[in-house]
Design a protein around this motif. Structure first.
Motif, PDB file in Angstrom:
ATOM      1  N   THR A   1       0.837  -1.187   0.000  1.00  0.00           N
ATOM      2  CA  THR A   1       0.000   0.000   0.000  1.00  0.00           C
ATOM      3  C   THR A   1       0.873   1.238   0.000  1.00  0.00           C
ATOM      4  N   ARG A   2       0.641   2.098  -0.964  1.00  0.00           N
ATOM      5  CA  ARG A   2       1.431   3.313  -1.092  1.00  0.00           C
ATOM      6  C   ARG A   2       0.705   4.477  -0.433  1.00  0.00           C
ATOM      7  N   PHE A   3       1.443   5.564  -0.225  1.00  0.00           N
ATOM      8  CA  PHE A   3       0.863   6.746   0.399  1.00  0.00           C
ATOM      9  C   PHE A   3      -0.305   7.275  -0.429  1.00  0.00           C
ATOM     10  N   GLN A   4      -0.166   7.273  -1.752  1.00  0.00           N
ATOM     11  CA  GLN A   4      -1.251   7.810  -2.577  1.00  0.00           C
ATOM     12  C   GLN A   4      -2.503   6.945  -2.482  1.00  0.00           C
ATOM     13  N   ASP A   5      -2.349   5.646  -2.196  1.00  0.00           N
ATOM     14  CA  ASP A   5      -3.525   4.806  -1.982  1.00  0.00           C
ATOM     15  C   ASP A   5      -4.303   5.282  -0.758  1.00  0.00           C
ATOM     16  N   TRP A   6      -3.592   5.584   0.304  1.00  0.00           N
ATOM     17  CA  TRP A   6      -4.237   6.106   1.504  1.00  0.00           C
ATOM     18  C   TRP A   6      -4.873   7.460   1.231  1.00  0.00           C
ATOM     19  N   MET A   7      -4.158   8.324   0.530  1.00  0.00           N
ATOM     20  CA  MET A   7      -4.651   9.673   0.280  1.00  0.00           C
ATOM     21  C   MET A   7      -5.918   9.642  -0.591  1.00  0.00           C
ATOM     22  N   ILE A   8      -5.901   8.868  -1.656  1.00  0.00           N
ATOM     23  CA  ILE A   8      -7.073   8.791  -2.538  1.00  0.00           C
ATOM     24  C   ILE A   8      -8.253   8.166  -1.801  1.00  0.00           C
ATOM     25  N   SER A   9      -7.994   7.141  -1.001  1.00  0.00           N
ATOM     26  CA  SER A   9      -9.067   6.515  -0.229  1.00  0.00           C
ATOM     27  C   SER A   9      -9.662   7.511   0.764  1.00  0.00           C
ATOM     28  N   PHE A  10      -8.820   8.289   1.413  1.00  0.00           N
ATOM     29  CA  PHE A  10      -9.300   9.302   2.356  1.00  0.00           C
ATOM     30  C   PHE A  10     -10.112  10.380   1.630  1.00  0.00           C
ATOM     31  N   LEU A  11      -9.641  10.830   0.470  1.00  0.00           N
ATOM     32  CA  LEU A  11     -10.379  11.845  -0.283  1.00  0.00           C
ATOM     33  C   LEU A  11     -11.738  11.328  -0.754  1.00  0.00           C
ATOM     34  N   LEU A  12     -11.791  10.066  -1.154  1.00  0.00           N
ATOM     35  CA  LEU A  12     -13.085   9.478  -1.527  1.00  0.00           C
ATOM     36  C   LEU A  12     -14.015   9.401  -0.322  1.00  0.00           C
ATOM     37  N   LEU A  13     -13.463   9.085   0.857  1.00  0.00           N
ATOM     38  CA  LEU A  13     -14.279   9.057   2.068  1.00  0.00           C
ATOM     39  C   LEU A  13     -14.805  10.452   2.397  1.00  0.00           C
ATOM     40  N   VAL A  14     -13.968  11.471   2.249  1.00  0.00           N
ATOM     41  CA  VAL A  14     -14.409  12.842   2.509  1.00  0.00           C
ATOM     42  C   VAL A  14     -15.493  13.239   1.505  1.00  0.00           C
ATOM     43  N   TRP A  15     -15.307  12.914   0.219  1.00  0.00           N
ATOM     44  CA  TRP A  15     -16.291  13.276  -0.806  1.00  0.00           C
ATOM     45  C   TRP A  15     -17.649  12.628  -0.537  1.00  0.00           C
ATOM     46  N   PHE A  16     -17.635  11.304  -0.361  1.00  0.00           N
ATOM     47  CA  PHE A  16     -18.904  10.609  -0.161  1.00  0.00           C
ATOM     48  C   PHE A  16     -19.517  10.951   1.194  1.00  0.00           C
ATOM     49  N   GLY A  17     -18.709  11.269   2.197  1.00  0.00           N
ATOM     50  CA  GLY A  17     -19.236  11.737   3.474  1.00  0.00           C
ATOM     51  C   GLY A  17     -19.926  13.079   3.332  1.00  0.00           C
ATOM     52  N   TYR A  18     -19.319  13.981   2.561  1.00  0.00           N
ATOM     53  CA  TYR A  18     -19.940  15.278   2.313  1.00  0.00           C
ATOM     54  C   TYR A  18     -21.253  15.129   1.549  1.00  0.00           C
TER      55      TYR A  18
ATOM     56  N   ILE B   1     -16.756  10.896 -10.687  1.00  0.00           N
ATOM     57  CA  ILE B   1     -16.149  10.469  -9.425  1.00  0.00           C
ATOM     58  C   ILE B   1     -16.557   9.043  -9.083  1.00  0.00           C
ATOM     59  N   CYS B   2     -17.813   8.694  -9.307  1.00  0.00           N
ATOM     60  CA  CYS B   2     -18.251   7.308  -9.065  1.00  0.00           C
ATOM     61  C   CYS B   2     -17.513   6.329  -9.975  1.00  0.00           C
ATOM     62  N   THR B   3     -17.341   6.706 -11.232  1.00  0.00           N
ATOM     63  CA  THR B   3     -16.608   5.843 -12.173  1.00  0.00           C
ATOM     64  C   THR B   3     -15.148   5.711 -11.759  1.00  0.00           C
ATOM     65  N   PHE B   4     -14.532   6.827 -11.366  1.00  0.00           N
ATOM     66  CA  PHE B   4     -13.149   6.783 -10.907  1.00  0.00           C
ATOM     67  C   PHE B   4     -13.012   5.888  -9.684  1.00  0.00           C
ATOM     68  N   ALA B   5     -13.916   6.021  -8.728  1.00  0.00           N
ATOM     69  CA  ALA B   5     -13.845   5.209  -7.507  1.00  0.00           C
ATOM     70  C   ALA B   5     -13.979   3.729  -7.837  1.00  0.00           C
ATOM     71  N   MET B   6     -14.854   3.414  -8.784  1.00  0.00           N
ATOM     72  CA  MET B   6     -15.047   2.028  -9.185  1.00  0.00           C
ATOM     73  C   MET B   6     -13.768   1.482  -9.850  1.00  0.00           C
ATOM     74  N   ILE B   7     -13.207   2.230 -10.770  1.00  0.00           N
ATOM     75  CA  ILE B   7     -11.987   1.788 -11.461  1.00  0.00           C
ATOM     76  C   ILE B   7     -10.817   1.696 -10.491  1.00  0.00           C
ATOM     77  N   TYR B   8     -10.717   2.657  -9.575  1.00  0.00           N
ATOM     78  CA  TYR B   8      -9.617   2.677  -8.617  1.00  0.00           C
ATOM     79  C   TYR B   8      -9.694   1.493  -7.655  1.00  0.00           C
ATOM     80  N   SER B   9     -10.890   1.201  -7.146  1.00  0.00           N
ATOM     81  CA  SER B   9     -10.997   0.065  -6.234  1.00  0.00           C
ATOM     82  C   SER B   9     -10.749  -1.248  -6.959  1.00  0.00           C
TER      83      SER B   9
END
Length: 136
Positions: free
Chosen positions: A7-24, A118-126
């Motif tokens: 797991t790289r730092f950017q994996d954590w960062m992107i996952s956190f940003l997706l959590l912030v987006w969907f939480g908002y 963003i939904c498509t990106f999250a799907m492709i990223y996961s």
């Protein structure tokens, strides 16, 4: 948590940003649904057909669940993001094509299309994380 040593730092960062987006988005959904009865937002919610409201709810809450599952390192995050894309697509179709409100403005259309991107990106990223065997 994201599980593997790969797991790289950017994996954590992107996952956190997706959590912030969907939480908002989830907070905005709750705020919209709890608006005062005679407000403009409540009127728009009341004239929205049930299938479009259900699609919006499905998109919001499965996207949030997918983001939480992504942080936890579960492969089920992909299923959450796929369901979020399907639900969001139903609502965007209604809002952009079928709604009988005043004409849709350019910034609202851009926001609706941004949600799909963003939904498509999250799907492709996961899916990419699952292929790299970061998700268990």
């Amino acid at each position: 948590m994201l599980s593997r040593a790969e797991t790289r730092f950017q994996d954590w960062m992107i996952s956190f940003l997706l959590l912030v987006w969907f939480g908002y988005v989830a907070l905005e959904f709750v705020a919209l649904r709890s608006a005062p009865p005679n407000s403009h937002e409540a009127i728009l919610v009341s004239i929205t057909p049930h299938w479009a409201s259900s699609g919006q709810a499905l998109g919001v809450w499965t996207g949030f669940a997918g983001a939480v599952l992504l942080i936890l390192g579960s492969r089920m995050a992909l299923l959450g993001f796929v369901a979020s894309l399907v639900g969001s697509s139903a609502y965007v179709y209604y809002a952009a094509c079928l709604r009988r409100a005043p004409e849709i403005e350019l910034n609202e259309l851009a926001l609706l299309l941004g949600v799909l991107v963003i939904c498509t990106f999250a799907m492709i990223y996961s899916n990419a994380l699952a292929v790299r065997r970061v998700l268990r």
